[in-house]
Design a protein around this motif. Structure first.
Motif, PDB file in Angstrom:
ATOM      1  N   GLU B  20    -142.929 -62.526 -35.339  1.00  0.00           N
ATOM      2  CA  GLU B  20    -142.785 -61.712 -36.547  1.00  0.00           C
ATOM      3  C   GLU B  20    -142.802 -62.592 -37.790  1.00  0.00           C
ATOM      4  O   GLU B  20    -143.448 -62.271 -38.795  1.00  0.00           O
ATOM      5  CB  GLU B  20    -141.470 -60.920 -36.499  1.00  0.00           C
ATOM      6  CG  GLU B  20    -141.439 -59.871 -35.410  1.00  0.00           C
ATOM      7  CD  GLU B  20    -140.156 -59.041 -35.457  1.00  0.00           C
ATOM      8  OE1 GLU B  20    -139.455 -59.072 -36.480  1.00  0.00           O
ATOM      9  OE2 GLU B  20    -139.847 -58.381 -34.462  1.00  0.00           O
ATOM     10  N   ALA B  33    -137.543 -54.485 -44.059  1.00  0.00           N
ATOM     11  CA  ALA B  33    -137.608 -53.950 -42.698  1.00  0.00           C
ATOM     12  C   ALA B  33    -138.808 -53.037 -42.473  1.00  0.00           C
ATOM     13  O   ALA B  33    -139.387 -53.000 -41.397  1.00  0.00           O
ATOM     14  CB  ALA B  33    -136.318 -53.197 -42.388  1.00  0.00           C
ATOM     15  N   GLU B  34    -139.189 -52.284 -43.495  1.00  0.00           N
ATOM     16  CA  GLU B  34    -140.305 -51.348 -43.309  1.00  0.00           C
ATOM     17  C   GLU B  34    -141.650 -52.059 -43.246  1.00  0.00           C
ATOM     18  O   GLU B  34    -142.618 -51.524 -42.723  1.00  0.00           O
ATOM     19  CB  GLU B  34    -140.345 -50.355 -44.478  1.00  0.00           C
ATOM     20  CG  GLU B  34    -139.449 -49.174 -44.307  1.00  0.00           C
ATOM     21  CD  GLU B  34    -139.997 -47.940 -45.007  1.00  0.00           C
ATOM     22  OE1 GLU B  34    -140.985 -48.046 -45.751  1.00  0.00           O
ATOM     23  OE2 GLU B  34    -139.425 -46.872 -44.800  1.00  0.00           O
ATOM     24  N   HIS B  36    -143.652 -54.378 -41.693  1.00  0.00           N
ATOM     25  CA  HIS B  36    -143.929 -55.247 -40.563  1.00  0.00           C
ATOM     26  C   HIS B  36    -145.211 -54.824 -39.874  1.00  0.00           C
ATOM     27  O   HIS B  36    -145.452 -53.651 -39.652  1.00  0.00           O
ATOM     28  CB  HIS B  36    -142.761 -55.272 -39.566  1.00  0.00           C
ATOM     29  CG  HIS B  36    -142.321 -53.921 -39.093  1.00  0.00           C
ATOM     30  ND1 HIS B  36    -141.401 -53.144 -39.738  1.00  0.00           N
ATOM     31  CD2 HIS B  36    -142.696 -53.213 -38.008  1.00  0.00           C
ATOM     32  CE1 HIS B  36    -141.212 -52.016 -39.073  1.00  0.00           C
ATOM     33  NE2 HIS B  36    -141.998 -52.025 -38.032  1.00  0.00           N
ATOM     34  N   ILE B  38    -146.116 -56.516 -36.941  1.00  0.00           N
ATOM     35  CA  ILE B  38    -145.789 -56.612 -35.520  1.00  0.00           C
ATOM     36  C   ILE B  38    -144.271 -56.561 -35.374  1.00  0.00           C
ATOM     37  O   ILE B  38    -143.539 -56.775 -36.340  1.00  0.00           O
ATOM     38  CB  ILE B  38    -146.351 -57.901 -34.883  1.00  0.00           C
ATOM     39  CG1 ILE B  38    -145.649 -59.146 -35.442  1.00  0.00           C
ATOM     40  CG2 ILE B  38    -147.848 -58.012 -35.131  1.00  0.00           C
ATOM     41  CD1 ILE B  38    -146.048 -60.414 -34.714  1.00  0.00           C
ATOM     42  N   TRP B  39    -143.829 -56.311 -34.176  1.00  0.00           N
ATOM     43  CA  TRP B  39    -142.386 -56.245 -33.945  1.00  0.00           C
ATOM     44  C   TRP B  39    -142.076 -56.532 -32.474  1.00  0.00           C
ATOM     45  O   TRP B  39    -142.968 -56.455 -31.631  1.00  0.00           O
ATOM     46  CB  TRP B  39    -141.847 -54.859 -34.331  1.00  0.00           C
ATOM     47  CG  TRP B  39    -142.409 -53.748 -33.520  1.00  0.00           C
ATOM     48  CD1 TRP B  39    -141.925 -53.227 -32.360  1.00  0.00           C
ATOM     49  CD2 TRP B  39    -143.610 -53.004 -33.807  1.00  0.00           C
ATOM     50  NE1 TRP B  39    -142.730 -52.212 -31.908  1.00  0.00           N
ATOM     51  CE2 TRP B  39    -143.779 -52.045 -32.775  1.00  0.00           C
ATOM     52  CE3 TRP B  39    -144.556 -53.013 -34.829  1.00  0.00           C
ATOM     53  CZ2 TRP B  39    -144.834 -51.145 -32.728  1.00  0.00           C
ATOM     54  CZ3 TRP B  39    -145.616 -52.131 -34.788  1.00  0.00           C
ATOM     55  CH2 TRP B  39    -145.753 -51.205 -33.750  1.00  0.00           C
ATOM     56  N   VAL B  40    -140.837 -56.883 -32.240  1.00  0.00           N
ATOM     57  CA  VAL B  40    -140.385 -57.026 -30.854  1.00  0.00           C
ATOM     58  C   VAL B  40    -139.466 -55.849 -30.557  1.00  0.00           C
ATOM     59  O   VAL B  40    -138.359 -55.767 -31.073  1.00  0.00           O
ATOM     60  CB  VAL B  40    -139.630 -58.360 -30.638  1.00  0.00           C
ATOM     61  CG1 VAL B  40    -139.173 -58.458 -29.181  1.00  0.00           C
ATOM     62  CG2 VAL B  40    -140.525 -59.534 -30.991  1.00  0.00           C
ATOM     63  N   MET B 103    -150.890 -42.879 -41.171  1.00  0.00           N
ATOM     64  CA  MET B 103    -149.537 -43.254 -40.754  1.00  0.00           C
ATOM     65  C   MET B 103    -148.948 -42.198 -39.831  1.00  0.00           C
ATOM     66  O   MET B 103    -148.209 -42.498 -38.897  1.00  0.00           O
ATOM     67  CB  MET B 103    -148.635 -43.447 -41.977  1.00  0.00           C
ATOM     68  CG  MET B 103    -149.044 -44.641 -42.823  1.00  0.00           C
ATOM     69  SD  MET B 103    -148.192 -44.701 -44.396  1.00  0.00           S
ATOM     70  CE  MET B 103    -146.555 -45.181 -43.904  1.00  0.00           C
ATOM     71  N   ASP B 109    -146.878 -46.162 -34.585  1.00  0.00           N
ATOM     72  CA  ASP B 109    -146.069 -46.527 -35.752  1.00  0.00           C
ATOM     73  C   ASP B 109    -146.463 -47.921 -36.272  1.00  0.00           C
ATOM     74  O   ASP B 109    -145.609 -48.736 -36.592  1.00  0.00           O
ATOM     75  CB  ASP B 109    -144.572 -46.490 -35.383  1.00  0.00           C
ATOM     76  CG  ASP B 109    -143.668 -46.566 -36.606  1.00  0.00           C
ATOM     77  OD1 ASP B 109    -144.180 -46.380 -37.722  1.00  0.00           O
ATOM     78  OD2 ASP B 109    -142.466 -46.831 -36.431  1.00  0.00           O
ATOM     79  N   ALA B 110    -147.754 -48.165 -36.336  1.00  0.00           N
ATOM     80  CA  ALA B 110    -148.232 -49.514 -36.617  1.00  0.00           C
ATOM     81  C   ALA B 110    -148.652 -49.712 -38.068  1.00  0.00           C
ATOM     82  O   ALA B 110    -149.148 -50.771 -38.429  1.00  0.00           O
ATOM     83  CB  ALA B 110    -149.405 -49.845 -35.698  1.00  0.00           C
ATOM     84  N   ARG B 111    -148.496 -48.680 -38.884  1.00  0.00           N
ATOM     85  CA  ARG B 111    -148.986 -48.772 -40.270  1.00  0.00           C
ATOM     86  C   ARG B 111    -147.850 -48.632 -41.262  1.00  0.00           C
ATOM     87  O   ARG B 111    -146.879 -47.943 -40.997  1.00  0.00           O
ATOM     88  CB  ARG B 111    -150.026 -47.668 -40.505  1.00  0.00           C
ATOM     89  CG  ARG B 111    -151.280 -47.896 -39.712  1.00  0.00           C
ATOM     90  CD  ARG B 111    -152.260 -46.752 -39.827  1.00  0.00           C
ATOM     91  NE  ARG B 111    -153.586 -47.237 -39.472  1.00  0.00           N
ATOM     92  CZ  ARG B 111    -154.591 -47.362 -40.317  1.00  0.00           C
ATOM     93  NH1 ARG B 111    -154.453 -46.983 -41.561  1.00  0.00           N
ATOM     94  NH2 ARG B 111    -155.756 -47.846 -39.923  1.00  0.00           N
ATOM     95  N   TYR B 112    -148.029 -49.260 -42.387  1.00  0.00           N
ATOM     96  CA  TYR B 112    -147.021 -49.173 -43.439  1.00  0.00           C
ATOM     97  C   TYR B 112    -147.730 -49.306 -44.789  1.00  0.00           C
ATOM     98  O   TYR B 112    -148.919 -49.630 -44.846  1.00  0.00           O
ATOM     99  CB  TYR B 112    -145.980 -50.286 -43.265  1.00  0.00           C
ATOM    100  CG  TYR B 112    -146.536 -51.661 -43.490  1.00  0.00           C
ATOM    101  CD1 TYR B 112    -147.246 -52.314 -42.489  1.00  0.00           C
ATOM    102  CD2 TYR B 112    -146.386 -52.307 -44.718  1.00  0.00           C
ATOM    103  CE1 TYR B 112    -147.788 -53.570 -42.698  1.00  0.00           C
ATOM    104  CE2 TYR B 112    -146.925 -53.565 -44.932  1.00  0.00           C
ATOM    105  CZ  TYR B 112    -147.621 -54.192 -43.921  1.00  0.00           C
ATOM    106  OH  TYR B 112    -148.170 -55.424 -44.140  1.00  0.00           O
ATOM    107  N   ASP B 115    -146.757 -52.499 -50.848  1.00  0.00           N
ATOM    108  CA  ASP B 115    -146.372 -52.103 -52.209  1.00  0.00           C
ATOM    109  C   ASP B 115    -147.156 -52.822 -53.298  1.00  0.00           C
ATOM    110  O   ASP B 115    -147.150 -52.402 -54.452  1.00  0.00           O
ATOM    111  CB  ASP B 115    -144.865 -52.352 -52.419  1.00  0.00           C
ATOM    112  CG  ASP B 115    -144.038 -51.363 -51.632  1.00  0.00           C
ATOM    113  OD1 ASP B 115    -144.583 -50.309 -51.263  1.00  0.00           O
ATOM    114  OD2 ASP B 115    -142.849 -51.638 -51.370  1.00  0.00           O
TER     115      ASP B 115
END
Lengths: 394, 187
Positions: B20, B33-34, B36, B38-40, B103, B109-112, B115
Motif C-alpha cells: 500500500e 483512508a478513502e 487507496h 490497493i489494500w490488504v 464507482m 470497490d476499486a475506484r475512488y 481530489d
C-alpha cells in the motif's frame, strides 16, 4: 394575447409587474417567501459547491451517489409523469383530459429544467460531459442513453408546447407522441442505470426500468391535482371535477399495481435468504424512510381514492401533496438502498469498520441545492402561468 | 502489446502493508483512508477466545481486478474508462465527468475520486510510472517481502505468471458476475 418573439403567444399584461401582482393571502405570501428562500438557498449551495467542489457533499467512495441524484430522479420522474398526463388529451385524444394538456406539458418542461439544474452541480464536469457525450459516446452506458434521450425529450416537449400555444393541434400531436416515446425510453433508461448494476443485487434486474414508468404516471397524476388545485383555488368547476375524478380512478389502479409490484419485489428479494439481496431487503423494511414512502405515497392517497372512488378532488389535492413527499422518499430510498450494502472486499481492518451498513446523510449544501431546485421549479411554473395561457384553448 | 495480469499467493501475505505504501509513493496517490488503489483485506478468526480457528483468518490483498469485461468500462458514458494496448483498465481524466457510475458499478470497490483532478482514479498496474520507464514489475509486487504478487503477460506462455497459473490452482473474486478478472488468487 400578444405575439412575442418567435411567434409565441404571450399574455397581454405579462410584465415584471404582473409577476409581482398576486393575491396577498397568507398562504400565497408564505409560498412566495418560501420560494424566495429556496432560490436563495440555491445560490448559497451553488456558491459553496463552487468553492469546495464535491467536498461540500457528504458523498463517499462507498456511497458516491447522494441526495442530489435522488432529487434529479425526482424531477425527471415528475417531468415524465406530466408528459404522460399531458399526452392523454392531445396525443391519445381523450377529450376529458385535454383541458390539462398545455399545463402538464409546460409542467414537464419546468420540472426537467429543475432536474437538469440540480444534476449540473452533482456531475463533476458538466461541460466535459456535453463535449465527450458527443465526441466519444459510451453506447453501452445507460447514463449516456438516459442523458441523450432526455435532452431530445426536452426539445420535443418545448416544440410541442409551442404548437399547443399556437393551437396547432396536429403538429402538437406529432411532437407530443414523439416526445412521449422518447421520454418513456429516457425514463426507462434511467431505471436501467440501476437495473444494470450487477454488483448491487438489490437493484439489478428488469424491475426498475419498468417500475420507473409506472411511478412516473403516478407522480404525474399527483402533480396534476396539485397544479389544478392551485389553478382553481380548490373551487373546481364541473368539467375540472370530471377530469380529476377520471385521474383519481386511474391513480387508484396505478397505486394498486405499484403496491402489488413492490410486495412481490420485496418478497422475491427476501425469499431464500440470497446473500446481499435478502439482508438488504430486510434492512429496507426496517428503515423509517421506507414507511414514509409507503404511507405517504401509497396508503394515504389510495384510502382517499377508495373513500368515494375519486369523487373528492379537494381531499385528493391534499393526498397528492402527501403523495409527492412520499415520491421524494421513494427516490431517496432507491438511491440510498442501492448503495447501503458494502461491496465486501474484506476491507474490515482498515477501511470498512463496523457497522456493516453504509451510512449517509446529506450535507447542508446538498440540501440547499436540492431545495433550490424545487424553488426554481415552482418559480418557473409561476412565471409560466403569468406569461402563457395554460388553460384549454377554445 | 501484452495482456497484463497478476497472480497473488495470498496465503503468504503478512499484512505488512508495504504494498500500500509503495503504491501511494510510486503513483503519487493522495493520503487518506478513502484514497487507496490497493489494500490488504482481512478477516478476523472465527470462534471465541481461546477456541479461535486460526486457519479461518486470512489476509486478502486486493485492488482493481482489471476485468476482461469490466462493468466500469461498460457504464462509462464518455468512454473515459478504456482498455489500453496492454488490456489494462485505465481512466482518461480529460474525459471523466465524475458521474460516479463506475464507482457504483465496480463490484470490487476499486475506484475512488482523486481530489486534485476531481476525476475517478484507480490502479493502473503502474502503467504511468514503472511500466512507462521500461520496468516490468509493479510497485506493490516489487516491494512485497513475501513475494505474494506476480505480475506479467498472460499471453506469454513463458512468463512467470503463466507458469504459475498452469501449475497452481487459483480462483478469482466474484467470478460469478462474469467480469473475467485478471487477478488470480493462488490456492
Amino acid at each position: 394575447m400578444k405575439i412575442g418573439p418567435l411567434n409565441i403567444p404571450i399574455k397581454e399584461d405579462f410584465s415584471l409587474k404582473s409577476i409581482l401582482d398576486f393575491e396577498r393571502t397568507p398562504i400565497n405570501m408564505l409560498l412566495a417567501v418560501s420560494v424566495l428562500a429556496m432560490l436563495a438557498m440555491l445560490l448559497l449551495g451553488v456558491g459553496n459547491y463552487l468553492i469546495h467542489s464535491h467536498h461540500a457533499y457528504n458523498v463517499t467512495r462507498e456511497h458516491p451517489w447522494g441526495l442530489m441524484i435522488a432529487v434529479y430522479i425526482f424531477f425527471v420522474v415528475s417531468s415524465t409523469g406530466f408528459c404522460i398526463v399531458g399526452s392523454l388529451g392531445d396525443v391519445f385524444g381523450f377529450k376529458d383530459f385535454t383541458m390539462i394538456s398545455k399545463r402538464a406539458i409546460f409542467g414537464s418542461i419546468v420540472t426537467i429544467m429543475a432536474g437538469f439544474t440540480v444534476i449540473a452541480f452533482e456531475i463533476g464536469h458538466p461541460v466535459t460531459m456535453l463535449i465527450y457525450n458527443v465526441l466519444t459516446p459510451g453506447l453501452t452506458s445507460a447514463i449516456w442513453w438516459m442523458g441523450t434521450l432526455y435532452g431530445l425529450y426536452l426539445t420535443f416537449m418545448i416544440i410541442e408546447f409551442y404548437f399547443l400555444l399556437n393551437n396547432d393541434m396536429k403538429k402538437a400531436k406529432i411532437f407530443g407522441l414523439t416526445g412521449l416515446l422518447v421520454g418513456l425510453a429516457a425514463h426507462s433508461n434511467l431505471g436501467s442505470v440501476f437495473g444494470f448494476l450487477n454488483a448491487r443485487t438489490i437493484s439489478q434486474g428488469v424491475y426498475y426500468p419498468t417500475y420507473f414508468i409506472l411511478t412516473a404516471f403516478i407522480t404525474g397524476i399527483f402533480l396534476s391535482f396539485i397544479v389544478m388545485g392551485f389553478r382553481y383555488k380548490l373551487n373546481f368547476d364541473d368539467k375540472t371535477k370530471k377530469l380529476l375524478e377520471g385521474l383519481a380512478k386511474i391513480q387508484g389502479l396505478l397505486i394498486s399495481i405499484l403496491i402489488f409490484f413492490m410486495t412481490w419485489k420485496l418478497l422475491t428479494d427476501m425469499y431464500g435468504g440470497m446473500p446481499n439481496r435478502a439482508e438488504v431487503a430486510h434492512h429496507i423494511i426496517h428503515s423509517t424512510p421506507f414507511y414514509a414512502e409507503v404511507i405517504l405515497a401509497m396508503i394515504i392517497p389510495l384510502l382517499v381514492i377508495l373513500k368515494d372512488f375519486g369523487k373528492s378532488p379537494v381531499l385528493m389535492f391534499w393526498a397528492s401533496l402527501s403523495g409527492m413527499v412520499g415520491i421524494f422518499f421513494m427516490r431517496y430510498n432507491l438511491v440510498h438502498d442501492t448503495q447501503v450494502k458494502p461491496l465486501q472486499m474484506m476491507k474490515t481492518n482498515e477501511y470498512q469498520l463496523p457497522p456493516e451498513w453504509i451510512e449517509y446523510f446529506p450535507s447542508a449544501t446538498e440540501i440547499m441545492i436540492s431545495l433550490g431546485g424545487l424553488g426554481l421549479c415552482i418559480a418557473l411554473y409561476y412565471v409560466g402561468t403569468k406569461a402563457f395561457d395554460l388553460d384549454e384553448s377554445h | 502489446m501484452a495482456r497484463y495480469g497478476m497472480a497473488l499467493d495470498y496465503k503468504n501475505c503478512i499484512n505488512c502493508k508495504a504494498c500500500e505504501v509503495a503504491c501511494k509513493e510510486e503513483n503519487g496517490v493522495e493520503l487518506g483512508a478513502e484514497k487507496h488503489r490497493i489494500w490488504v483485506g482481512g478477516n478476523n478468526p472465527d470462534g471465541q477466545w481461546p477456541l479461535l480457528d486460526i486457519a479461518s483468518a486470512a489476509f486478502m490483498p486486493s485492488q482493481c481486478q482489471h476485468c476482461e469485461d469490466a462493468p466500469c468500462q461498460e457504464v462509462c458514458p464518455t468512454n473515459a474508462t478504456y482498455y489500453d494496448e496492454n488490456h489494462v483498465v485505465r481512466v482518461d481524466s480529460d474525459k471523466c465527468i465524475l458521474c460516479s457510475y463506475c464507482m457504483n458499478a465496480c463490484p470490487y470497490d476499486a475506484r475512488y475520486v482523486d481530489d486534485r483532478t476531481m476525476t475517478v482514479d484507480k490502479c493502473t498496474f503502474c502503467s504511468d510510472t514503472r511500466l512507462a520507464r521500461g520496468e516490468t514489475t509493479t510497485a506493490c509486487q516489487n516491494t512485497c517481502p513475501t513475494k505474494v504478487r506476480t505480475f506479467g503477460d498472460l499471453d506469454d506462455p513463458n512468463s512467470e505468471i503463466s507458469e504459475l497459473l498452469r501449475t497452481r490452482d487459483h480462483f478469482s473474486l466474484k467470478a460469478h458476475l462474469g467480469t473475467n478478472p485478471k487477478l488470480f488468487y493462488l490456492t
